[in-house]
Design an enzyme around this catalytic site. Structure first.
Site, PDB file in Angstrom:
ATOM      1  N   SER A 239      12.916  -8.541 -20.851  1.00 62.55           N
ATOM      2  CA  SER A 239      11.743  -8.534 -19.976  1.00 62.55           C
ATOM      3  C   SER A 239      11.626  -7.196 -19.261  1.00 62.55           C
ATOM      4  CB  SER A 239      11.886  -9.677 -18.964  1.00 62.55           C
ATOM      5  OG  SER A 239      11.345  -9.320 -17.724  1.00 62.55           O
ATOM      6  N   THR A 240      10.408  -6.723 -19.156  1.00 61.75           N
ATOM      7  CA  THR A 240      10.157  -5.514 -18.376  1.00 61.75           C
ATOM      8  C   THR A 240       9.178  -5.874 -17.281  1.00 61.75           C
ATOM      9  OG1 THR A 240       9.975  -4.567 -20.576  1.00 61.75           O
ATOM     10  CG2 THR A 240       9.863  -3.052 -18.740  1.00 61.75           C
ATOM     11  N   SER A 244      12.027  -4.740 -12.261  1.00 64.46           N
ATOM     12  CA  SER A 244      13.299  -4.789 -12.983  1.00 64.46           C
ATOM     13  C   SER A 244      13.092  -4.846 -14.489  1.00 64.46           C
ATOM     14  CB  SER A 244      14.107  -6.006 -12.542  1.00 64.46           C
ATOM     15  OG  SER A 244      13.543  -7.178 -13.090  1.00 64.46           O
ATOM     16  N   VAL A 246      15.214  -6.425 -17.817  1.00 63.30           N
ATOM     17  CA  VAL A 246      16.335  -7.307 -18.141  1.00 63.30           C
ATOM     18  C   VAL A 246      16.694  -7.146 -19.617  1.00 63.30           C
ATOM     19  CG1 VAL A 246      17.178  -9.679 -18.151  1.00 63.30           C
ATOM     20  CG2 VAL A 246      15.596  -8.938 -16.366  1.00 63.30           C
ATOM     21  N   LYS A 268      20.377  -7.200 -15.511  1.00 65.10           N
ATOM     22  CA  LYS A 268      19.157  -6.920 -14.750  1.00 65.10           C
ATOM     23  C   LYS A 268      19.280  -5.539 -14.122  1.00 65.10           C
ATOM     24  CE  LYS A 268      15.993  -8.977 -11.387  1.00 65.10           C
ATOM     25  NZ  LYS A 268      15.627 -10.200 -10.652  1.00 65.10           N
ATOM     26  N   ASP A 384      10.375 -16.709  -3.841  1.00 64.29           N
ATOM     27  CA  ASP A 384       9.504 -16.371  -4.979  1.00 64.29           C
ATOM     28  C   ASP A 384       9.607 -17.493  -6.003  1.00 64.29           C
ATOM     29  OD1 ASP A 384       7.714 -15.000  -6.552  1.00 64.29           O
ATOM     30  OD2 ASP A 384       9.190 -13.622  -7.384  1.00 64.29           O
TER      31      ASP A 384
END
Ligand code: ADP
Ligand code: MN
Length: 495
Positions: A239-240, A244, A246, A268, A384
């Site tokens: 994930s971008t 962050s 990951v 991360k 969050d």
């Protein structure tokens, strides 16, 4: 007809394109060299490096380690190539001369065409006399200077063999091809940049971290983890996000016996582009756990603090038995944790998975429980929480992304909790869970407070009033730290 004979037109022709390509090649190479290890320069003049515990020498060490590993890989590739070409032929060739001897050897001045160097000149053995060791050789009109076009051309062609084996030079070596110096130099520059480029591509295949996603310093950090054997391989990016990136990695061996590294890890990397974090100030600035430290910190350290916060929060959750990633290690702004998912496939976010109504209900009950545990046992508000930060794995919900989580006494802690409750209620109500409490009921159920307002505006106002009261209380009683131990009981909002 000129009595002096035809003018000598031996000046080596040189097209504009040759010059251009040579210049371009040089520029490109320079650019690459500068890009390769900019942090070595940064060490010398970076404004943030003066901090107490910043070990500048280790960055250089990392760079060298990286170079060593790079050389090792390069040599391994050469060996493979050599093997492939030789097969089981009786006559074999060797790439020995192409091995990387020392990373810092490649002084470009050495690489310029050196007319004295005839080591690899195949013409030398056959016709030693055509190899002018000094300026010229022969007599009268047979005089041959070292600038003789034909001789130089042949020698240049022969020298192409010095280029890395994977650089395609065509059949020129086998033919009686004469290369002008310009062409040779241009080709040589190109060969070097090609060499670097292909090395980079190769590197990319083996460590997909070499993506632009992370800066060189982070890359070195990750390399160090792989080199130390802590991680087996870093396979790719999961994930971008804005704040962050990951990565997935296979775990390696732990240096210490008592600690086991999970077979699959998530890495991360908190982004060091500072402006992304500006809007998060309010989370950390008002968090008393970090208050004293905040004022003294430079932005780089603040980003490390996000990573540190995530680590602490995950640990608290782990201790309370909440399903969440397990912390493996924290290095600067890089947090390694256990991977939620299997075989490189991350568990889906709750928003992306279609659950049966039974599972949906199960998930809801679990989340209600987790939110209460988080508040009461971990003394935390996620801040969050939504279907984006909950993963569905092994038939249950896992909480992730807790770097912004705060303690309930945070000046906005209750507002954050209310927002979390709104997200959760909405998601499950829309998802058809009849038992799902509305956000106000959920808030009370989690916090143990009893706010009676029956509409959002009034509810919100009461929350803010409570927060204000707590703030005043703190102002009057000095340090918060003395009131609430950081790992102790949740705050009591007494009337
Ligand atoms: P961000 O602040 O960028 O949202 P997250 O911690 O939410 O950071 O991570 C981004 C994404 O990466 C998550 O939505 C999830 O898909 C994936 N991810 C993060 N941590 C893990 C983990 N431990 N295991 C599996 N996937 C993860
Ligand atoms: Mn997230």
């Amino acid at each position: 007809q000129c009595p002096w004979g035809a003018p000598n037109t031996t000046s080596i022709s040189c097209s504009l394109a040759d010059v251009m390509s040579e210049q371009l090649a040089k520029e490109l190479q320079l650019e690459e060299e500068n890009a390769a290890f900019p942090e070595v320069v940064a060490v010398a003049e970076g404004p943030f490096i003066t901090g107490e515990n910043v070990d500048t020498s280790s960055d250089l060490m990392l760079a060298q380690m990286l170079q060593m590993e790079f050389d090792r890989e390069y040599d391994a590739q050469l060996r493979r190539e050599e093997k492939k070409i030789n097969g089981d032929s009786k006559v074999s060739i060797s790439f020995e001369n192409y091995r990387k001897v020392h990373p810092y050897d490649s002084d470009s001045s050495e690489d310029e065409v050196d007319w004295q160097d005839t080591r690899h000149d195949p013409y030398r053995a056959d016709k030693p006399t055509t190899t002018p060791r000094r300026g010229f050789i022969g007599k009268g009109k047979d005089i041959t200077t070292k600038h003789d076009e034909v001789v130089c051309g042949r020698k240049n062609t022969a020298r192409m063999e010095n280029f890395a084996p994977e650089f395609q030079v065509g059949d020129g070596i086998g033919m009686d091809l004469k290369l002008s110096n310009q062409v040779f130099n241009a080709l040589k520059q190109h060969a070097y940049s090609e060499e670097r480029r292909s090395a980079r591509l190769h590197e990319k295949k083996e460590h997909s971290t070499a993506e632009k996603a992370v800066d060189p310093k982070t890359r070195l950090l990750l390399y160090k983890m792989v080199n130390a054997g802590m991680l087996e391989t870093i396979t790719g990016c999961i994930s971008t996000g804005k704040e962050s990136v990951v990565f997935h990695a296979y775990g390696g061996k732990s240096a210490t016996e008592d600690k086991v590294i999970p077979p699959e890890c998530a890495i991360k990397v908190f982004k060091t582009t500072l402006n992304e974090f500006k809007n998060r100030d309010k989370y950390i600035k008002d968090d008393y756990r970090f208050k004293d430290r905040f004022s003294k910190l430079n932005p780089r350290k603040i980003i490390r603090m996000w990573a540190e916060k995530e680590m602490h929060n995950l640990t608290r959750m782990q201790n309370a038995g909440i399903p969440c990633p397990q912390v493996v290690i924290l290095k600067k702004h890089v947090l390694v944790m256990s991977f939620i998912g299997q075989d490189q496939v991350p568990a889906p976010k709750l928003k992306d998975v279609t659950l049966s109504s039974e599972d949906m209900k199960k998930a809801y009950c679990q989340i209600l429980n987790m939110m209460q545990q988080l508040y009461k046992e971990c003394n935390l508000v996620h801040a969050d929480l939504s279907e984006y930060n909950m993963l569905w794995h092994d038939g249950k919900v896992w909480l992730i992304d807790v770097s912004q989580s705060v303690e309930p006494t945070h000046p906005h802690g209750l507002e954050f909790l209310f927002r979390d409750c709104k997200n959760v209620s909405q998601f499950f109500q829309k998802g058809g869970v009849a038992e799902a409490l509305n956000e106000r009921e959920l808030f009370n159920a989690v916090s143990g407070l009893n706010i009676t307002a029956d509409n959002e505006v009034d509810f919100q106002a009461e929350i803010e009033a409570l927060e204000k009261m707590n703030e005043d209380h703190v102002q009057n009683h000095g340090k918060k730290l003395s009131m609430f131990s950081s790992d102790g009981d949740p705050p009591i909002y007494d009337e």
